[in-house]
Every structure is written in C-alpha cells, then in structure tokens.
Design a protein around this motif. Structure first.
Motif, PDB file in Angstrom:
ATOM      1  N   ARG A  60       0.845  -1.196   0.000  1.00  0.00           N
ATOM      2  CA  ARG A  60       0.000   0.000   0.000  1.00  0.00           C
ATOM      3  C   ARG A  60       0.880   1.245   0.000  1.00  0.00           C
ATOM      4  O   ARG A  60       0.668   2.181  -0.775  1.00  0.00           O
ATOM      5  N   PHE A  61       1.893   1.256   0.879  1.00  0.00           N
ATOM      6  CA  PHE A  61       2.779   2.427   0.959  1.00  0.00           C
ATOM      7  C   PHE A  61       3.511   2.657  -0.357  1.00  0.00           C
ATOM      8  O   PHE A  61       3.575   3.778  -0.869  1.00  0.00           O
ATOM      9  N   SER A  62       4.100   1.584  -0.885  1.00  0.00           N
ATOM     10  CA  SER A  62       4.908   1.750  -2.097  1.00  0.00           C
ATOM     11  C   SER A  62       4.049   2.087  -3.313  1.00  0.00           C
ATOM     12  O   SER A  62       4.490   2.789  -4.229  1.00  0.00           O
ATOM     13  N   GLY A  63       2.804   1.618  -3.318  1.00  0.00           N
ATOM     14  CA  GLY A  63       1.942   1.890  -4.458  1.00  0.00           C
ATOM     15  C   GLY A  63       1.369   3.296  -4.463  1.00  0.00           C
ATOM     16  O   GLY A  63       1.259   3.929  -5.523  1.00  0.00           O
ATOM     17  N   LEU A  64       1.043   3.809  -3.284  1.00  0.00           N
ATOM     18  CA  LEU A  64       0.413   5.129  -3.204  1.00  0.00           C
ATOM     19  C   LEU A  64       1.411   6.276  -3.118  1.00  0.00           C
ATOM     20  O   LEU A  64       1.142   7.369  -3.620  1.00  0.00           O
ATOM     21  N   ALA A  65       2.550   6.044  -2.465  1.00  0.00           N
ATOM     22  CA  ALA A  65       3.475   7.149  -2.195  1.00  0.00           C
ATOM     23  C   ALA A  65       3.932   7.879  -3.451  1.00  0.00           C
ATOM     24  O   ALA A  65       4.004   9.122  -3.452  1.00  0.00           O
ATOM     25  N   PRO A  66       4.254   7.203  -4.556  1.00  0.00           N
ATOM     26  CA  PRO A  66       4.716   7.957  -5.736  1.00  0.00           C
ATOM     27  C   PRO A  66       3.664   8.904  -6.302  1.00  0.00           C
ATOM     28  O   PRO A  66       4.013   9.894  -6.961  1.00  0.00           O
ATOM     29  N   THR A  67       2.406   8.628  -6.062  1.00  0.00           N
ATOM     30  CA  THR A  67       1.354   9.477  -6.637  1.00  0.00           C
ATOM     31  C   THR A  67       0.932  10.600  -5.707  1.00  0.00           C
ATOM     32  O   THR A  67       0.428  11.624  -6.179  1.00  0.00           O
ATOM     33  N   VAL A  68       1.135  10.430  -4.397  1.00  0.00           N
ATOM     34  CA  VAL A  68       0.631  11.445  -3.467  1.00  0.00           C
ATOM     35  C   VAL A  68       1.721  12.132  -2.660  1.00  0.00           C
ATOM     36  O   VAL A  68       1.448  13.127  -1.997  1.00  0.00           O
ATOM     37  N   VAL A  69       2.959  11.604  -2.694  1.00  0.00           N
ATOM     38  CA  VAL A  69       4.027  12.176  -1.870  1.00  0.00           C
ATOM     39  C   VAL A  69       5.207  12.623  -2.717  1.00  0.00           C
ATOM     40  O   VAL A  69       5.624  13.775  -2.676  1.00  0.00           O
TER      41      VAL A  69
ATOM     42  N   ARG B 252      10.001   9.314  -7.301  1.00  0.00           N
ATOM     43  CA  ARG B 252      10.414   7.977  -6.897  1.00  0.00           C
ATOM     44  C   ARG B 252       9.386   6.961  -7.358  1.00  0.00           C
ATOM     45  O   ARG B 252       8.175   7.185  -7.272  1.00  0.00           O
ATOM     46  N   LYS B 253       9.865   5.830  -7.830  1.00  0.00           N
ATOM     47  CA  LYS B 253       8.998   4.774  -8.317  1.00  0.00           C
ATOM     48  C   LYS B 253       8.599   3.846  -7.178  1.00  0.00           C
ATOM     49  O   LYS B 253       9.285   3.744  -6.150  1.00  0.00           O
ATOM     50  N   ALA B 254       7.507   3.152  -7.380  1.00  0.00           N
ATOM     51  CA  ALA B 254       7.020   2.219  -6.366  1.00  0.00           C
ATOM     52  C   ALA B 254       8.079   1.174  -6.025  1.00  0.00           C
ATOM     53  O   ALA B 254       8.266   0.819  -4.851  1.00  0.00           O
ATOM     54  N   ASP B 255       8.791   0.671  -7.029  1.00  0.00           N
ATOM     55  CA  ASP B 255       9.817  -0.347  -6.776  1.00  0.00           C
ATOM     56  C   ASP B 255      10.944   0.199  -5.909  1.00  0.00           C
ATOM     57  O   ASP B 255      11.528  -0.536  -5.098  1.00  0.00           O
ATOM     58  N   ASP B 256      11.281   1.482  -6.078  1.00  0.00           N
ATOM     59  CA  ASP B 256      12.335   2.083  -5.265  1.00  0.00           C
ATOM     60  C   ASP B 256      11.904   2.161  -3.803  1.00  0.00           C
ATOM     61  O   ASP B 256      12.692   1.889  -2.891  1.00  0.00           O
ATOM     62  N   ILE B 257      10.667   2.548  -3.575  1.00  0.00           N
ATOM     63  CA  ILE B 257      10.169   2.645  -2.208  1.00  0.00           C
ATOM     64  C   ILE B 257      10.081   1.267  -1.575  1.00  0.00           C
ATOM     65  O   ILE B 257      10.476   1.063  -0.414  1.00  0.00           O
ATOM     66  N   LEU B 258       9.609   0.297  -2.334  1.00  0.00           N
ATOM     67  CA  LEU B 258       9.528  -1.064  -1.805  1.00  0.00           C
ATOM     68  C   LEU B 258      10.913  -1.604  -1.470  1.00  0.00           C
ATOM     69  O   LEU B 258      11.101  -2.247  -0.429  1.00  0.00           O
ATOM     70  N   ARG B 259      11.898  -1.328  -2.311  1.00  0.00           N
ATOM     71  CA  ARG B 259      13.275  -1.760  -2.045  1.00  0.00           C
ATOM     72  C   ARG B 259      13.768  -1.203  -0.719  1.00  0.00           C
ATOM     73  O   ARG B 259      14.384  -1.921   0.089  1.00  0.00           O
ATOM     74  N   ASP B 260      13.500   0.079  -0.462  1.00  0.00           N
ATOM     75  CA  ASP B 260      13.975   0.688   0.772  1.00  0.00           C
ATOM     76  C   ASP B 260      13.213   0.171   1.983  1.00  0.00           C
ATOM     77  O   ASP B 260      13.786   0.032   3.071  1.00  0.00           O
ATOM     78  N   LEU B 261      11.936  -0.117   1.831  1.00  0.00           N
ATOM     79  CA  LEU B 261      11.188  -0.734   2.922  1.00  0.00           C
ATOM     80  C   LEU B 261      11.755  -2.105   3.261  1.00  0.00           C
ATOM     81  O   LEU B 261      11.790  -2.514   4.430  1.00  0.00           O
ATOM     82  N   LYS B 262      12.222  -2.821   2.262  1.00  0.00           N
ATOM     83  CA  LYS B 262      12.772  -4.156   2.487  1.00  0.00           C
ATOM     84  C   LYS B 262      14.198  -4.129   3.047  1.00  0.00           C
ATOM     85  O   LYS B 262      14.733  -5.183   3.405  1.00  0.00           O
TER      86      LYS B 262
END
Length: 314
Positions: free
Chosen positions: A215-224, A228-238
C-alpha cells in the motif's frame, strides 16, 4: 535447537540511574510501569527461554527527558552501566547504546563514544524524539556518522505526539503505530536510500509495515514523491530488519516471513516488559511453526543475528 542458542535483540536493561530518574519525574513507559531488572534475573530468564545472549537496550522514553544537559549526562551513565554489564558477563549480553536525540550534536558525540570507546554493539533510537521522526532532515549528521561505521541501529517505539486512547497504555496499540510511522518517514525522506551501510532493526515485527508495505509503495509515488517509483520505495522498505518480539503469532509471522528479505528476521523477547507467559507463548509458536523453510528457524533464532553481530558468532 541447542540450549541455550538464541540471540535476543530486543532485551531491555533497566539501569538504576535511569529508573531513579524516571521515578523522580513521575514518568513511566507510555503508561506501562518500569519493572525490576538485574543481571542475575536477566540471565535466569535467558536460560529459561533458550537465549544465549540478550542485546540490551533502554526502552521508551529513552534518555532525553526534556533537558539537553541532563540528557547528555544520563546517556553517558546509562551506557557506562550497560558496558559494565557486558564486561562482567561475557557472552551473555550485548549492548545498544542510548543517545540523547533530539540534541543532534550530543547524539553524534555519544554514538561515537559508545561505539568506539565503550564497544557498544550499536545504538538504540526511539521512534520519535519529542515529536520529531527519524527521517527528519535535522538528524542527517547522526545518520551520516552511523553510516560511516556501518552501525547497527535498533529502533524502539515511543509514545506518539498525540493523546492516547482512554485507558490504553501506549505499548498496547500506539507503539506498533509509531514504529510504522517512523519507518515510513525514513523511507520517504530518503534515509534508507542514502545510508545503505547502516543496518536498521525495527521492533515488534516492524509494527504493521510488512502488512501495509505494498500500500505504501503503491500510493506514495502518486501522493508524496512523484520522482520515486514504487519499486524504489519497496526496495527501501525491504532494507529494514525486524525482530519477533510480541510478533510471532499466527497472523503476524506469516506476513513478516512473506515480506522480509532473507536474513532480516531476528529473535526478540521484549523482556522484562513483556510478561514471562507471553514470551513462552511466542517461543512455542516459533518452535512449532510448520511453514519455515529448511534452516529458517535456526536463522531467526541465531544465524541472522550472528551476521549483524560477528563477535557473538560461535
């Protein structure tokens, strides 16, 4: 599992000077009382729970209670006490040093002293420092210093800067919320991207981060942050590590195992703040969980922690 074998990365120490300071100010841990602790009682618990080593940390509210000078003195006293416990009981304890955020200069100085002089195994950070979360730009000098040392950082939840639910102490609900909040703040503000040498352990299975990560990685690029791409955010969460304290349950453990990177789940007890019977329940679940892959249970108990704390490796 050979007995004792586990490395417990979520084991709390209660230094006398810290307990006395809290008591003198009428403070506790988010509505949760401060329990008694001693090296002897801690070792007895370690033996009962099959734990070889407990990596100690001071819990919320940490060492900065509002006054910079007092926080510096308390941090040094707490860290010296922890270092002595480690010295007096070789192999049974490790030590995450407390640092006095939000006083950044003092926090950097104490982290350097604790890691370089006292031999701490890392530092413990509260999830927020008087309302400032760990992705705050003011904390960049601390992250840079910890990154230079490839330090282990244990993030423990604190009471969030808001009114508690009536009759509900912060550890019951708000701690898991605040862990998730600060982890997301770190990722969205680029801390986990810029400082890749530091190893960050999130308490209690990361709060609800594993459950909501997509949810975080999918929504953050569009609203925050549209750059940054969803994959980049997911990588950092992992990039986070996670302990199992109060999180090895029928619903939480499968979610954590599905999300965490290999080697990123560590055993945690939350003793002495978590009741003994609670620890027994979670240990039994870990020991009987049927869906671990070969070698995964032993890695959670010990092997993954050995990679972060080489001095504890057998």
């Amino acid at each position: 599992m050979n007995f004792p074998a586990r490395i417990d990365v979520h084991h709390h120490i209660v230094p006398p000077v810290w307990a006395e300071t809290l008591a003198s100010r009428g403070l506790d841990s988010g509505g949760w009382p401060i329990p008694a602790w001693s090296p002897r009682s801690a070792i007895a618990m370690l033996d009962r729970q099959g734990i070889a080593t407990g990596v100690m940390s001071v819990t919320s509210p940490g060492v900065h209670l509002g006054d910079d000078a007092a926080a510096r003195a308390l941090a040094r006293s707490v860290n010296e006490y922890g270092a002595e416990v480690v010295k007096d009981h070789p192999g049974r304890f490790g030590h995450f040093a407390s640092i006095p955020l939000p006083d950044v200069d003092a926090a950097v100085a104490e982290a350097v002293h604790a890691l370089d002089v006292l031999g701490a195994d890392g530092v413990v950070l509260m999830s927020n420092a008087h309302g400032k979360y760990l992705g705050d730009a003011d904390f960049e000098p601390l992250w840079a210093e910890l990154d230079r040392r490839a330090a282990n950082v244990f993030v423990h939840p604190a009471q969030p800067p808001m009114t508690l639910l009536p009759g509900t102490p912060a550890p019951l609900a708000d701690y898991v919320f605040d862990t998730t909040r600060t982890a997301l703040d770190m990722v969205l503000n680029g801390v986990m991207d810029r400082y890749r040498a530091v190893r960050v352990i999130l308490s209690h299975g990361g709060g609800f981060l594993p459950y909501a990560a997509y949810r975080f990685s999918g929504l953050a690029p569009t609203v925050v942050n549209r750059e940054r791409k969803a994959d980049d955010i997911l990588r950092d969460l992992k990039r986070f590590y996670f302990d199992t304290a109060l999180s090895a349950s029928p619903s939480a453990l499968p979610s954590l195992l599905a999300f965490a990177e290999p080697g990123h789940i560590l055993y945690g007890s939350d003793w002495p703040f978590a009741p003994q019977e609670t620890g027994t329940y979670y240990n039994q679940f870990l020991e009987t969980y049927p869906d671990f892959t070969p070698g995964q249970a032993a890695a959670v108990d010990r092997g993954n922690a050995e990679a972060l704390f080489p001095r504890l490796a057998r």
